[in-house]
Design a protein around this motif. Structure first.
Motif, PDB file in Angstrom:
ATOM      1  N   UNK A 272       0.872  -1.172   0.000  1.00 39.84           N
ATOM      2  CA  UNK A 272       0.000   0.000   0.000  1.00 39.84           C
ATOM      3  C   UNK A 272       0.913   1.228   0.000  1.00 39.84           C
ATOM      4  N   UNK A 273       0.369   2.431  -0.170  1.00 39.70           N
ATOM      5  CA  UNK A 273       1.225   3.627  -0.228  1.00 39.70           C
ATOM      6  C   UNK A 273       2.214   3.763   0.928  1.00 39.70           C
ATOM      7  N   UNK A 274       1.823   3.368   2.152  1.00 37.09           N
ATOM      8  CA  UNK A 274       2.773   3.490   3.269  1.00 37.09           C
ATOM      9  C   UNK A 274       4.007   2.629   3.037  1.00 37.09           C
ATOM     10  N   UNK A 275       3.821   1.414   2.515  1.00 35.23           N
ATOM     11  CA  UNK A 275       4.962   0.524   2.277  1.00 35.23           C
ATOM     12  C   UNK A 275       5.915   1.110   1.240  1.00 35.23           C
ATOM     13  N   UNK A 276       5.386   1.907   0.334  1.00 31.64           N
ATOM     14  CA  UNK A 276       6.216   2.528  -0.692  1.00 31.64           C
ATOM     15  C   UNK A 276       6.704   3.913  -0.269  1.00 31.64           C
ATOM     16  N   UNK A 277       6.445   4.307   0.985  1.00 31.36           N
ATOM     17  CA  UNK A 277       6.908   5.583   1.554  1.00 31.36           C
ATOM     18  C   UNK A 277       6.330   6.787   0.816  1.00 31.36           C
ATOM     19  N   UNK A 278       5.048   6.716   0.416  1.00 31.28           N
ATOM     20  CA  UNK A 278       4.416   7.880  -0.188  1.00 31.28           C
ATOM     21  C   UNK A 278       4.312   8.998   0.857  1.00 31.28           C
ATOM     22  N   UNK A 279       4.561  10.226   0.476  1.00 32.04           N
ATOM     23  CA  UNK A 279       4.463  11.341   1.429  1.00 32.04           C
ATOM     24  C   UNK A 279       3.055  11.427   2.035  1.00 32.04           C
ATOM     25  N   UNK A 280       3.006  11.705   3.323  1.00 31.89           N
ATOM     26  CA  UNK A 280       1.737  11.880   4.009  1.00 31.89           C
ATOM     27  C   UNK A 280       1.136  10.606   4.566  1.00 31.89           C
ATOM     28  N   UNK A 281       1.712   9.452   4.253  1.00 32.35           N
ATOM     29  CA  UNK A 281       1.182   8.200   4.807  1.00 32.35           C
ATOM     30  C   UNK A 281       1.777   7.957   6.189  1.00 32.35           C
ATOM     31  N   UNK A 282       0.967   7.377   7.078  1.00 23.06           N
ATOM     32  CA  UNK A 282       1.376   7.194   8.466  1.00 23.06           C
ATOM     33  C   UNK A 282       1.277   5.731   8.874  1.00 23.06           C
ATOM     34  N   UNK A 283       2.141   5.304   9.807  1.00 24.62           N
ATOM     35  CA  UNK A 283       2.089   3.918  10.287  1.00 24.62           C
ATOM     36  C   UNK A 283       0.973   3.710  11.296  1.00 24.62           C
ATOM     37  N   UNK A 284       0.426   2.487  11.297  1.00 21.92           N
ATOM     38  CA  UNK A 284      -0.567   2.104  12.308  1.00 21.92           C
ATOM     39  C   UNK A 284      -0.180   0.713  12.802  1.00 21.92           C
ATOM     40  N   UNK A 285       0.129   0.610  14.082  1.00 22.27           N
ATOM     41  CA  UNK A 285       0.667  -0.631  14.643  1.00 22.27           C
ATOM     42  C   UNK A 285      -0.364  -1.755  14.615  1.00 22.27           C
ATOM     43  N   UNK A 286       0.061  -2.906  14.101  1.00 25.03           N
ATOM     44  CA  UNK A 286      -0.778  -4.106  14.045  1.00 25.03           C
ATOM     45  C   UNK A 286      -0.685  -4.829  15.393  1.00 25.03           C
ATOM     46  N   UNK A 287      -1.765  -4.838  16.149  1.00 22.97           N
ATOM     47  CA  UNK A 287      -1.749  -5.433  17.485  1.00 22.97           C
ATOM     48  C   UNK A 287      -1.565  -6.946  17.437  1.00 22.97           C
ATOM     49  N   UNK A 288      -1.971  -7.595  16.335  1.00 19.89           N
ATOM     50  CA  UNK A 288      -1.766  -9.044  16.213  1.00 19.89           C
ATOM     51  C   UNK A 288      -0.275  -9.369  16.196  1.00 19.89           C
ATOM     52  N   UNK A 289       0.519  -8.513  15.555  1.00 23.17           N
ATOM     53  CA  UNK A 289       1.974  -8.709  15.543  1.00 23.17           C
ATOM     54  C   UNK A 289       2.542  -8.572  16.950  1.00 23.17           C
ATOM     55  N   UNK A 290       2.022  -7.618  17.701  1.00 19.79           N
ATOM     56  CA  UNK A 290       2.504  -7.414  19.076  1.00 19.79           C
ATOM     57  C   UNK A 290       2.227  -8.656  19.915  1.00 19.79           C
ATOM     58  N   UNK A 291       1.029  -9.227  19.788  1.00 21.85           N
ATOM     59  CA  UNK A 291       0.683 -10.415  20.570  1.00 21.85           C
ATOM     60  C   UNK A 291       1.574 -11.607  20.207  1.00 21.85           C
TER      61      UNK A 291
END
Length: 511
Positions: free
Chosen positions: A57-76
């Motif tokens: 998605x755009x965040x993975x490609x470092x598009x300007x203005x995109x923000x990270x959102x932590x995946x809680x399943x990964x944390x668990x």
């Protein structure tokens, strides 16, 4: 990943392969989390073979203005691994940016946890030692770059970019290639058991950076210069890289040349390491707190919920198989290997269960001998699946049906030989009840007069006529040849004859 090392207190073993020297080994492992989605975006985690640049998605490609959102399943998943490794989980942790510039890192930095990781101070017990875990941290994976020599171009696949990883950093507690190999195998087993990672090194889900230094036996352990061998993706290769690096550093020191601190690669064709670049220090990465991600808070209630649902760890399962079922180490090892293969599946077949759970279910019904069940599982069922190029995870037989097969043999309803034939028919028609299949195939003892009473005597008489040369040998004192004659009887009766009765009848006729 570089962290300050605690003072080393372990007494090292001296190895006869390099007398007068001792090796100091630490390992940094990057394990891909077995999550459906990436660490900071809603993109699905990809598999090898997926069409390039379709899981981003755009965040993975470092598009300007995109923000990270932590995946809680990964944390668990990461917390499950930390609990299994007896780590101290930090109630507050944070994320940092690790800056470096390369084509597979679109944003120019990697989000990781350098200064405040989510877990520290763990331990993994091995057969005759233990390895301390310095810290565990969450971080995102990079993209994948592929160079095409014919075109002189590199291509970037963003499918892997942003995939969730845990980095597990050990203390330098290992002193031989064998200990390092044992540690990686044990870690792989733990991660698979708790479901944190499939641990497939050949697929890139588990990658290791190996730190090796060598010093004279009379010097403090760890006083040598440490070199890091990057991205080694197999236990055999890890051990080979360590052996080569010990030999290389020892040769330099023997000749009076200082070992240069380096980052090195490993060539799987020559089993040798080679220099990549001079060792970086933390300041070279210009770590800084990530301004878009706040503090990660982990409450005790969350940890208690995870502890309550944590599956038994490998050493606990091994102990139960030995103590409760009375299995020998060889049988336990086979079952645990099958169990790990099942847990190593990225996407297990729907409804499939591991070998240990299958054994438990078969043992639940009736008074069945666990050793008999394991023998049928590992010798007959697994053998026939392998012959069909299938794995235990592809086993179509329910535990109930498999238990009924064993009951038919144990009660004498069908012979052991007929049971093997019946198993093949059951694999071909798994929905038909075993008793119905046995009747249809004529396997039931007493259901075919050709294998009973007077007919058994006639069958044995034909066997003696067909095997006349063996009869002469038997009467000359070579009594073992009766097994060959008995084999003829069993083949002719298609396994329906009672082997014990047939042998007694043959002995009677040859007196």
């Amino acid at each position: 990943m570089f962290v300050a090392r605690r003072i080393h207190t372990r007494a090292f073993k001296h190895d006869s392969r390099w007398p007068g020297w001792q090796a100091v080994i630490g390992i940094e492992t990057h394990a891909q989390l077995k999550s459906k989605h990436k660490l900071f975006s809603e993109a699905r985690t990809s598999d090898l073979g997926d069409t390039p640049n379709t899981h981003c998605v755009p965040f993975d490609a470092a598009f300007p203005g995109t923000l990270p959102r932590l995946n809680q399943a990964c944390v668990d998943l990461a917390l499950r691994a930390a609990l299994a490794l007896k780590c101290e989980v930090n109630p507050r942790s944070s994320f940092d940016r690790k800056h470096y510039f390369y084509s597979d890192l679109p944003s120019g930095y990697q989000i990781t946890q350098h200064y405040a990781p989510f877990a520290r101070n763990g331990m993994l017990l091995l057969d005759d030692c233990h390895v301390r875990i310095t810290q565990m941290q969450l971080e995102q994976d990079t993209a994948k770059s592929t160079f095409v020599p014919r075109l002189g171009k590199s291509y970037i696949d963003l499918n892997r970019a942003g995939t969730g990883l845990i980095e597990i950093v050990t203390e330098p507690d290992m002193s031989s290639p064998e200990e390092a190999g044992q540690y990686v195998r044990a870690l792989q087993s733990v991660l698979r058991t708790v479901g944190a990672s499939d641990g497939n090194m050949e697929m890139g889900s588990l990658r290791c950076d190996v730190n090796v230094s060598v010093n004279r036996a009379d010097m403090p352990a760890g006083s040598g210069t440490r070199c890091e061998v990057k991205n080694v993706n197999g236990v055999k290769f890890i051990m080979a890289a360590i052996r080569h690096e010990i030999a290389r550093q020892k040769a330099l020191l023997d000749s009076g040349v200082a070992v240069e601190q380096q980052t090195r690669g490993f060539d799987p064709n020559t089993f040798e390491t080679y220099a990549l670049r001079s060792k970086e220090d933390a300041q070279d990465y210009r770590y800084m707190p990530d301004p878009n991600l706040g503090v990660l808070r982990i409450g005790e209630d969350r940890l208690e919920r995870l502890r309550a649902t944590q599956p038994p760890l490998p050493w606990e399962t091994r102990a139960r198989l030995r103590d409760v079922y009375g299995l020998a180490d060889r049988e336990v090892n086979i079952l645990m290997k099958l169990e790990e293969e099942h847990m190593g599946e990225r996407i297990p077949a729907e409804g499939s269960i591991g070998a240990v759970a299958y054994l438990d279910r078969v043992c639940e019904h009736g008074q069945r001998d666990p050793k008999v069940i394991v023998n049928w599982m590992t010798q007959d069922l697994l053998g026939q699946l392998t012959a069909q190029h299938r794995t235990f995870a592809d086993n179509p037989l329910s535990a109930e049906a498999f238990g009924q097969l064993i009951d038919l043999v144990q009660t004498g309803t069908i012979t052991w030989t007929s049971g093997k034939h019946l198993l093949r028919h059951m694999l071909a028609s798994p929905t038909i009840p075993p008793m119905e299949l046995a009747g249809a195939q004529g396997f039931i003892v007493g259901g075919d007069a050709a294998a009973e009473g007077d007919e058994l005597g006639q069958l044995c008489a034909r066997a003696l006529e067909a095997q006349s040369a063996e009869v002469v040998k038997y009467r000359a004192g070579k009594t073992n040849v009766i097994n060959k004659i008995l084999g003829w009887v069993m083949r002719e009766s298609k396994g329906r004859a009672d082997a014990k009765a047939a042998k007694e009848k043959l002995e009677e006729l040859m007196r």
